[in-house]
Design a protein around this motif. Structure first.
Motif, PDB file in Angstrom:
ATOM      1  N   THR A 296      30.491   7.364 -62.816  1.00 54.23           N
ATOM      2  CA  THR A 296      30.223   8.371 -61.940  1.00 54.23           C
ATOM      3  C   THR A 296      29.540   9.490 -62.788  1.00 54.23           C
ATOM      4  N   ARG A 297      29.470   9.636 -63.900  1.00 47.44           N
ATOM      5  CA  ARG A 297      28.753  10.603 -64.730  1.00 47.44           C
ATOM      6  C   ARG A 297      28.134   9.963 -65.923  1.00 47.44           C
ATOM      7  N   PRO A 298      27.110   9.257 -65.646  1.00 45.96           N
ATOM      8  CA  PRO A 298      26.452   8.422 -66.800  1.00 45.96           C
ATOM      9  C   PRO A 298      25.659   9.142 -67.746  1.00 45.96           C
ATOM     10  N   ALA A 299      25.433  10.590 -67.564  1.00 43.26           N
ATOM     11  CA  ALA A 299      24.634  11.236 -68.730  1.00 43.26           C
ATOM     12  C   ALA A 299      25.068  12.618 -68.990  1.00 43.26           C
ATOM     13  N   ARG A 300      24.699  13.183 -70.204  1.00 44.79           N
ATOM     14  CA  ARG A 300      25.150  14.587 -70.488  1.00 44.79           C
ATOM     15  C   ARG A 300      24.181  14.944 -71.282  1.00 44.79           C
ATOM     16  N   ASP A 301      23.564  16.300 -71.077  1.00 47.29           N
ATOM     17  CA  ASP A 301      22.581  16.946 -71.970  1.00 47.29           C
ATOM     18  C   ASP A 301      23.598  17.819 -73.025  1.00 47.29           C
ATOM     19  N   VAL A 302      23.409  17.890 -74.144  1.00 45.51           N
ATOM     20  CA  VAL A 302      24.132  18.809 -75.116  1.00 45.51           C
ATOM     21  C   VAL A 302      22.985  19.750 -75.673  1.00 45.51           C
ATOM     22  N   PRO A 303      22.853  20.895 -75.412  1.00 48.04           N
ATOM     23  CA  PRO A 303      21.910  21.661 -75.998  1.00 48.04           C
ATOM     24  C   PRO A 303      22.175  22.146 -77.354  1.00 48.04           C
ATOM     25  N   ILE A 304      21.160  22.141 -78.137  1.00 47.23           N
ATOM     26  CA  ILE A 304      21.302  22.864 -79.665  1.00 47.23           C
ATOM     27  C   ILE A 304      20.357  23.985 -79.815  1.00 47.23           C
ATOM     28  N   ALA A 305      21.018  25.033 -80.074  1.00 49.10           N
ATOM     29  CA  ALA A 305      20.324  26.211 -80.085  1.00 49.10           C
ATOM     30  C   ALA A 305      20.506  27.170 -81.421  1.00 49.10           C
ATOM     31  N   VAL A 306      19.866  28.122 -81.312  1.00 51.64           N
ATOM     32  CA  VAL A 306      19.891  29.340 -82.262  1.00 51.64           C
ATOM     33  C   VAL A 306      19.919  30.507 -81.718  1.00 51.64           C
ATOM     34  N   PRO A 307      20.662  31.517 -82.401  1.00 49.51           N
ATOM     35  CA  PRO A 307      20.682  32.830 -82.063  1.00 49.51           C
ATOM     36  C   PRO A 307      19.450  33.513 -81.756  1.00 49.51           C
ATOM     37  N   GLY A 308      19.262  34.064 -80.625  1.00 42.88           N
ATOM     38  CA  GLY A 308      18.193  34.951 -79.959  1.00 42.88           C
ATOM     39  C   GLY A 308      18.226  36.291 -80.002  1.00 42.88           C
ATOM     40  N   ARG A 309      17.502  36.907 -79.217  1.00 48.27           N
ATOM     41  CA  ARG A 309      17.404  38.603 -79.276  1.00 48.27           C
ATOM     42  C   ARG A 309      18.934  38.912 -78.557  1.00 48.27           C
ATOM     43  N   GLY A 310      19.452  39.799 -79.390  1.00 54.13           N
ATOM     44  CA  GLY A 310      20.552  40.429 -78.731  1.00 54.13           C
ATOM     45  C   GLY A 310      21.739  39.871 -79.047  1.00 54.13           C
ATOM     46  N   PHE A 311      21.801  38.603 -79.876  1.00 58.30           N
ATOM     47  CA  PHE A 311      22.781  37.703 -80.167  1.00 58.30           C
ATOM     48  C   PHE A 311      23.673  38.773 -81.193  1.00 58.30           C
ATOM     49  N   ALA A 312      24.938  38.884 -81.003  1.00 62.29           N
ATOM     50  CA  ALA A 312      25.751  39.548 -81.833  1.00 62.29           C
ATOM     51  C   ALA A 312      27.252  39.047 -81.875  1.00 62.29           C
ATOM     52  N   GLN A 313      27.707  38.311 -82.862  1.00 63.94           N
ATOM     53  CA  GLN A 313      29.012  37.768 -82.669  1.00 63.94           C
ATOM     54  C   GLN A 313      29.366  37.473 -84.408  1.00 63.94           C
ATOM     55  N   ARG A 314      30.295  38.375 -84.887  1.00 62.05           N
ATOM     56  CA  ARG A 314      30.606  38.078 -86.264  1.00 62.05           C
ATOM     57  C   ARG A 314      31.404  36.744 -86.646  1.00 62.05           C
ATOM     58  N   GLY A 315      31.516  36.656 -87.987  1.00 58.29           N
ATOM     59  CA  GLY A 315      32.287  35.451 -88.506  1.00 58.29           C
ATOM     60  C   GLY A 315      31.727  33.822 -87.990  1.00 58.29           C
ATOM     61  N   LEU A 316      30.316  34.188 -87.849  1.00 56.89           N
ATOM     62  CA  LEU A 316      29.554  32.666 -87.807  1.00 56.89           C
ATOM     63  C   LEU A 316      28.638  32.635 -88.960  1.00 56.89           C
ATOM     64  N   THR A 317      28.455  31.334 -89.397  1.00 54.46           N
ATOM     65  CA  THR A 317      27.446  31.058 -90.497  1.00 54.46           C
ATOM     66  C   THR A 317      26.220  30.884 -89.641  1.00 54.46           C
ATOM     67  N   SER A 318      24.999  30.566 -90.352  1.00 50.15           N
ATOM     68  CA  SER A 318      23.750  30.438 -89.818  1.00 50.15           C
ATOM     69  C   SER A 318      23.342  29.199 -89.139  1.00 50.15           C
ATOM     70  N   GLN A 319      24.506  28.086 -89.042  1.00 47.32           N
ATOM     71  CA  GLN A 319      24.201  26.733 -88.765  1.00 47.32           C
ATOM     72  C   GLN A 319      23.860  26.862 -87.181  1.00 47.32           C
ATOM     73  N   PRO A 320      23.028  25.764 -86.620  1.00 51.51           N
ATOM     74  CA  PRO A 320      22.571  25.795 -85.243  1.00 51.51           C
ATOM     75  C   PRO A 320      24.060  25.784 -84.369  1.00 51.51           C
ATOM     76  N   ILE A 321      23.501  26.340 -83.277  1.00 47.78           N
ATOM     77  CA  ILE A 321      24.705  26.281 -82.012  1.00 47.78           C
ATOM     78  C   ILE A 321      24.597  25.007 -81.020  1.00 47.78           C
ATOM     79  N   VAL A 322      25.853  24.236 -81.066  1.00 46.22           N
ATOM     80  CA  VAL A 322      25.759  23.193 -80.407  1.00 46.22           C
ATOM     81  C   VAL A 322      26.553  22.981 -79.257  1.00 46.22           C
ATOM     82  N   ASP A 323      26.129  23.192 -78.046  1.00 49.85           N
ATOM     83  CA  ASP A 323      26.844  23.155 -76.670  1.00 49.85           C
ATOM     84  C   ASP A 323      27.731  24.415 -76.620  1.00 49.85           C
ATOM     85  N   GLY A 324      27.262  25.563 -77.191  1.00 51.01           N
ATOM     86  CA  GLY A 324      27.952  26.581 -77.043  1.00 51.01           C
ATOM     87  C   GLY A 324      28.909  26.786 -78.151  1.00 51.01           C
TER      88      GLY A 324
END
Length: 506
Positions: free
Chosen positions: A323-351
């Protein structure tokens, strides 16, 4: 319809084609009358079936490996004009009562590795092969050497073993139940130590706003290790088994040719070297079967769609099934205005990012909209494609073909990444493409159903097949090449070029 799967289906349809035998000695081998040229062979029956299963496949578009790739060996697999398709852990079987040479009527082969270009070239490493007639009482078993060439830069397994068996009856031809069976069993499989089609460029040189990961885009900022066998894109920790069989079922209401491809796996890891790793549990391993009775209304393809459940830690992320054969998982980096403490610089995977404590951290709602997506990991299962057709050779009848897969993994670039690199690097539409459990089947029979041979049809008029197809080990390609047909290679480039890129992120 996916062009890649169509290509494999067409490849199955081309299995019946093979190099013509040498003219010398043909009359003695084929049982023809040299004076009249008439066919003096006995009726060996009528059945046609092929099945093939690959533990893992990879594909590269022509010219897609840059000079600065972290996997320079991959450049040996492609050229500016030649694409590449290759795999490991291959099981292929072929049954053809119309084969000109007796020992080609049933062939079973377990192959450690192969490519789309090896259909007429020596295979990589030793293979296990059995042919019939004559039949052997027991299957051949043995270890298969792992791939050590350029393909090992993209995919590797620690060990492989195979088993092959081919049977034929002197009195009944192919009517022996299971005519051919091939199996390969692997140790742990690792796919994609780095992205071969990406240059070794730091994220900090992309010129994008926001805090960039410190690593190379070729390792996805540390999601991959860049070292073969360590921290790959995909790992199958307990290995995978491929099975291919062809049966002739005479006890059924209508004698049937059945070709089956099976994949056996229990666990698949995505980004196994990262805190953001996902563990996929295979709840239902796929089986693909082609049944031909010779009649269109009773011939069919049967597919058990895989069910694969993805988790991180003890939390279920999503499930792929019919019924749900596919899923897209985004891989992102922090953009303009991003501000969240306690995170390393590794990419962001699916939020999710990586916290300073080394554990996954879900982004706040506000920050989830303040990222720049650079990649999309597209995961899909099933992908069933079927085809039926009237058959004219080697007999008149009906043929069905099918292809499918356990799990398809594609890494795609977004427009944001393409635009950031377009000045110095031209990216292919698909950066990495791996498939676990590729399957293809074909079965055909005359209108009255599979037909047995007359007594004596299994007697062989030559002492033994030539060395390149003799029972036991062989380093030459099979006469019938199932997964590596020319159609697959020709359509590969068209498929990769046709893959739609994710939309550009604002």
């Amino acid at each position: 319809m996916r062009a890649r799967v169509v290509a494999l289906t067409l490849a199955v349809g081309l299995v019946g084609t093979c190099a013509a035998p040498a003219a010398a000695g043909q009359h003695a081998l084929l049982g023809t009358d040299p004076a009249t040229g008439t066919d003096a062979r006995p009726d060996v029956g009528a059945a046609l079936g092929d099945a093939g299963t690959a533990a893992a496949l990879t594909r590269l578009l022509a010219g897609s490996v840059p000079d600065s790739s972290l996997l320079p060996q991959a450049a040996d697999l492609v050229s500016p004009t030649r694409s590449f398709e290759g795999g490991i852990g291959l099981s292929t079987v072929s049954v053809d009562t119309g084969a000109e040479l007796p020992y080609e009527r049933a062939i079973a082969r377990a192959v450690p590795a192969g490519t789309a270009l090896s259909a007429r070239a020596p295979a990589t490493g030793d293979s296990l092969v059995r042919t019939a007639p004559p039949s052997e009482a027991e299957p051949a078993r043995g270890k298969l050497p792992p791939e050590e060439g350029p393909l090992a830069a993209l995919m590797r397994t620690e060990r492989l073993a195979g088993q092959v068996h081919a049977r034929w009856s002197v009195d009944r031809g192919p009517c022996v139940g299971q005519v051919a069976k091939a199996t390969t069993t692997s140790g742990p499989i690792s796919l994609g130590a780095a992205v071969a089609s990406l240059p070794d460029v730091p994220f900090t040189e992309l010129g994008l706003p926001g805090r960039m990961p410190s690593g190379s885009i070729a390792t996805l900022g540390g999601l991959l290790s860049g070292r073969a066998g360590e921290g790959p894109l995909v790992r199958v920790p307990r290995g995978l088994t491929t099975v291919a069989t062809v049966d002739v079922l005479t006890a059924a209401k209508r004698p049937t040719v059945r070709a089956t491809s099976r994949v056996e796996a229990d666990r698949i890891d995505i980004f196994p070297g990262s805190p953001l790793a996902m563990t996929a549990t295979v709840r239902n391993a796929p089986a693909l079967t082609a049944n031909s009775t010779g009649k269109p209304e009773t011939s069919r393809i049967v597919h058990d769609t895989p069910v694969v459940e993805f988790k991180r830690g003890g939390r279920t992320l999503f499930r792929l099934d019919r019924t749900r054969p596919a899923r897209d998982v985004p891989i992102a980096v922090p953009g303009r205005g991003f501000a969240q403490r306690g995170l390393t610089s590794q990419p962001i995977v699916d939020g999710y990012g990586v916290g300073t404590n080394g554990k996954p951290v879900r982004l706040s709602a506000a920050n989830r909209s303040r990222v720049t997506e650079l990649f999309v990991l597209r995961l899909s299962v099933g992908g069933l494609t079927t085809r039926s057709a009237t058959l004219d050779e080697p007999f008149t009848g009906h043929q069905v073909t099918g292809s499918a897969r356990l799990l398809d993994v594609q890494l795609l670039p977004t427009d944001a990444l393409t635009d950031a690199l377009e000045r110095d690097h031209e990216l292919p539409s698909t950066l990495a493409h791996f498939t676990l459990g590729e399957q293809a089947v074909r079965a055909a029979a005359p209108p009255s159903g599979a037909r047995c041979g007359e007594p004596g049809a299994g007697e062989v008029t030559i002492a033994a097949p030539p060395d390149e197809i003799a029972p036991g080990r062989s380093s030459a390609p099979p006469i019938r090449v199932l997964l590596w047909g020319g159609a697959g290679l020709v359509l590969l480039g068209a498929y990769l070029l046709a893959v739609a890129r994710p939309r550009k992120q604002d």
